[in-house]
Design an enzyme around this catalytic site. Structure first.
Site, PDB file in Angstrom:
ATOM      1  N   GLU A 285      53.103  54.943  54.219  1.00  0.00           N
ATOM      2  CA  GLU A 285      53.737  53.809  53.643  1.00  0.00           C
ATOM      3  C   GLU A 285      54.777  53.221  54.062  1.00  0.00           C
ATOM      4  O   GLU A 285      55.804  53.925  54.666  1.00  0.00           O
ATOM      5  CB  GLU A 285      54.175  54.563  52.316  1.00  0.00           C
ATOM      6  N   CYS A 319      61.872  49.457  49.373  1.00  0.00           N
ATOM      7  CA  CYS A 319      60.810  48.837  49.876  1.00  0.00           C
ATOM      8  C   CYS A 319      60.313  47.638  48.890  1.00  0.00           C
ATOM      9  O   CYS A 319      59.572  46.852  49.055  1.00  0.00           O
ATOM     10  CB  CYS A 319      59.710  49.652  50.131  1.00  0.00           C
TER      11      CYS A 319
END
Ligand code: NAP
Length: 521
Positions: A285, A319
């Protein structure tokens, strides 16, 4: 088990909560400099080379010292994990899930301590740190329940004369490599998912936040997790990362972090090493360049509050942070005025003082990177506010809003991971969506619009793993918003969702012929 419920985030509006937090902050400061040996099974190691964790608000302040693991110690940890795997993989799923539930209870008992540790080690404000804590507990509670679902018999089509079945089994030894920006939540989620599905792990925390990660380890120990299942290995990714990823006994790698390291891991893991008998599985990720799109008829006050919170919450170091604001030309100037006003009202300073909304960025290199991008932004557009280094010591920078950015500009394309918001102007909604999709990433996004047709269009065309309509693009909740992106944002793991545990499992199909015996005479 009771149905899963998200743990409520505290607002610290009760004097008793505030007093408890101050006490926890004092306790952690009083224990500053404490040294933690490296524990692999029952063996304890110390080294001359330490991993020193400091307070980004006051970088000379040493919070703790960990041992910097060597390759030999990584080898020992992987060997122990491999040795422990056969027994752990045979432990019943009910028992494994129970360890997570007990660890969640142990974490709850350490709430103030954990939150205060994140305030001091990661530079989170109290609310952000409490949200990180709540997410960690949620992951434990959610994955415990999910493991039971995956642990049962899976549906197959019946066949006359056979008894077919399908069930899931674990993979083996996993390398768990989390980032520093959700130092408890992401680390807990990745590690507990691997463990509850019957794998054994080597957990290498981010070098910036080993003290927070250690709280998870203590919670698992308090839950009674058998030795060798979870092997905590603080160390430098640059020094031992490749070794762990390449190791032939490692069956899978679960990584969250930058695109650069994620791609490196993916490439290295693809090469079979001597003695390796499987294709390694990689979940990676990675980064984002998340956009909020604002239509001509949006509620601008609501947008401004949401965008400022999403851009500057935890200093833009999420993020999911909003790093591009794409505004319809009709409301662009009005919206910018409100955004600048709200940005200038934000308080910046050491987050152990709850009056400060924004703390420091994580380290010197993050500070330099942020300031360098602000200089680039001044060339590509106009700096409307912020972008200045502030404070006596510590990595503080005031939140920057930079307008006049075009979609091809570096400020609109590259992940900064700091408090910098690039503003783009679109002539209409179609162009705004095109700009939003003009990225190698595809993690989160938001659209504010009063038009049902435009919301539907965004639902279909805005290519991100996590899309939010008429709300900000940060703040995913476990179970509610399964998290993970598209394209260079990663492998779409969907943490906190029903697909997540599948990545730590392989399925086995068994079919038994039904013997038809002649009737006894
Ligand atoms: P990073 O620099 O990529 O580091 C992540 C982890 O990888 C750390 O534990 C690091 O260890 C380790 N590492 C470094 N080099 C390695 C190597 N060669 N082999 C194996 N591991 C290695 O990322 P970060 O700065 O910690 O985190 C920020 C990034 O994470 C941002 O890009 C952000 O967007 C992304 N992120 C993504 C998500 C998501 O769900 N998509 C969530 C959170 C964060 P050291 O600390 O020792 O270097």
């Amino acid at each position: 088990m009771t149905p899963f419920q998200n743990l409520a985030i505290r607002r610290f509006d009760q004097p008793i909560e505030v007093a408890a937090m101050h006490k926890a902050l004092i306790m952690i400061k009083a224990a500053a400099g404490k040294e933690y040996p490296l524990l692999i099974g029952v063996d304890s190691f110390t080294r001359d080379q330490k991993l020193v964790t400091t307070n980004p608000s006051d970088p000379d302040f040493v919070l703790a010292r960990f041992q910097k693991a060597t390759r030999e110690q990584a080898e020992t940890a992987i060997a122990l994990a491999a040795e422990t795997f056969p027994a752990w993989s045979q432990t019943s799923v009910e028992e494994r899930a129970d360890y997570l539930i007990k660890a969640a209870a142990a974490l709850r008992e350490r709430r103030d301590l954990a939150v205060a540790t994140m305030v001091l080690e990661a530079g989170k404000n109290w609310l952000e740190a409490d949200a990180d804590f709540a997410e960690a507990v949620d992951f434990l509670e959610y994955y415990a329940r999910e493991a039971l679902r995956y642990g049962g018999q899976q549906p197959v089509v019946p066949l006359a004369g056979e008894q077919p079945e399908m069930f899931y089994i674990p993979l083996g030894v996993g390398a768990i490599i989390p980032p520093w920006n959700f130092p408890l939540a992401i680390l807990t989620g990745m590690a507990s998912a691997a463990i509850v599905t019957g794998n054994t792990i080597v957990l290498k925390p981010a070098s910036e936040t080993p003290l927070t990660g250690h709280i998870f380890v203590e919670a698992m120990q308090a839950a009674g997790l058998p030795a060798g299942v979870l092997n905590y290995l603080p160390g430098s990714g640059g020094e031992i990362g490749d070794f762990i990823v390449d190791h032939p006994k490692v069956r899978f790698i679960s990584f969250t972090g930058s695109m650069e390291i994620g791609l490196r891991i993916n490439e290295r893991a693809a090469k079979a090493q001597p003695g390796q008998i499987w294709i390694k599985r990689v979940a990676a990720e990675m980064g984002g360049k998340d956009a909020i799109v604002v239509d001509a008829d949006a509620d601008l006050e609501d947008v401004a509050s949401g965008a400022v919170a999403a851009a500057f919450g935890y200093q833009g170091q999420k993020c999911s942070a909003c790093s591009r604001l794409i505004a319809h030309q009709d409301i662009h100037d009005d919206l910018l005025k409100r955004i600048v006003e709200k940005t200038e009202a934000l308080t910046v300073g050491p987050p152990d003082d709850p009056a400060n909304f924004m703390g420091p960025v994580i380290n010197q290199s993050a500070l330099e990177k942020t300031l360098a991008y602000i200089e680039i932004g001044k060339q590509e557009g106009q700096l409307l506010t912020g972008g200045l280094r502030t404070g006596e010591s510590g990595y503080f920078v005031t939140p920057a809003v930079i307008a006049g950015i075009s979609s091809g500009d570096r400020l609109a394309q590259e992940e900064i991971f700091g408090p910098v918001l690039a503003v783009l102007k679109a002539t209409d909604f179609d162009e705004a969506l095109t700009m939003a999709n003009d990225s190698i990433y595809g993690l989160t996004g938001a659209v504010y619009s009063g038009s049902e047709a435009h919301l539907q269009q965004a639902r279909q065309q805005f290519h991100v793993g996590n899309l939010y309509l008429n709300r900000k693009c940060t703040g995913a909740l476990v179970g509610v918003h399964p998290f993970g992106g598209f394209n260079m944002s990663g492998t779409n793991s969907k943490a906190g969702g029903p697909d997540y545990l599948r990545q730590f499992l392989q399925s086995k199909s068994v079919s038994r012929k039904i013997q038809v015996r002649p009737a006894d005479s």
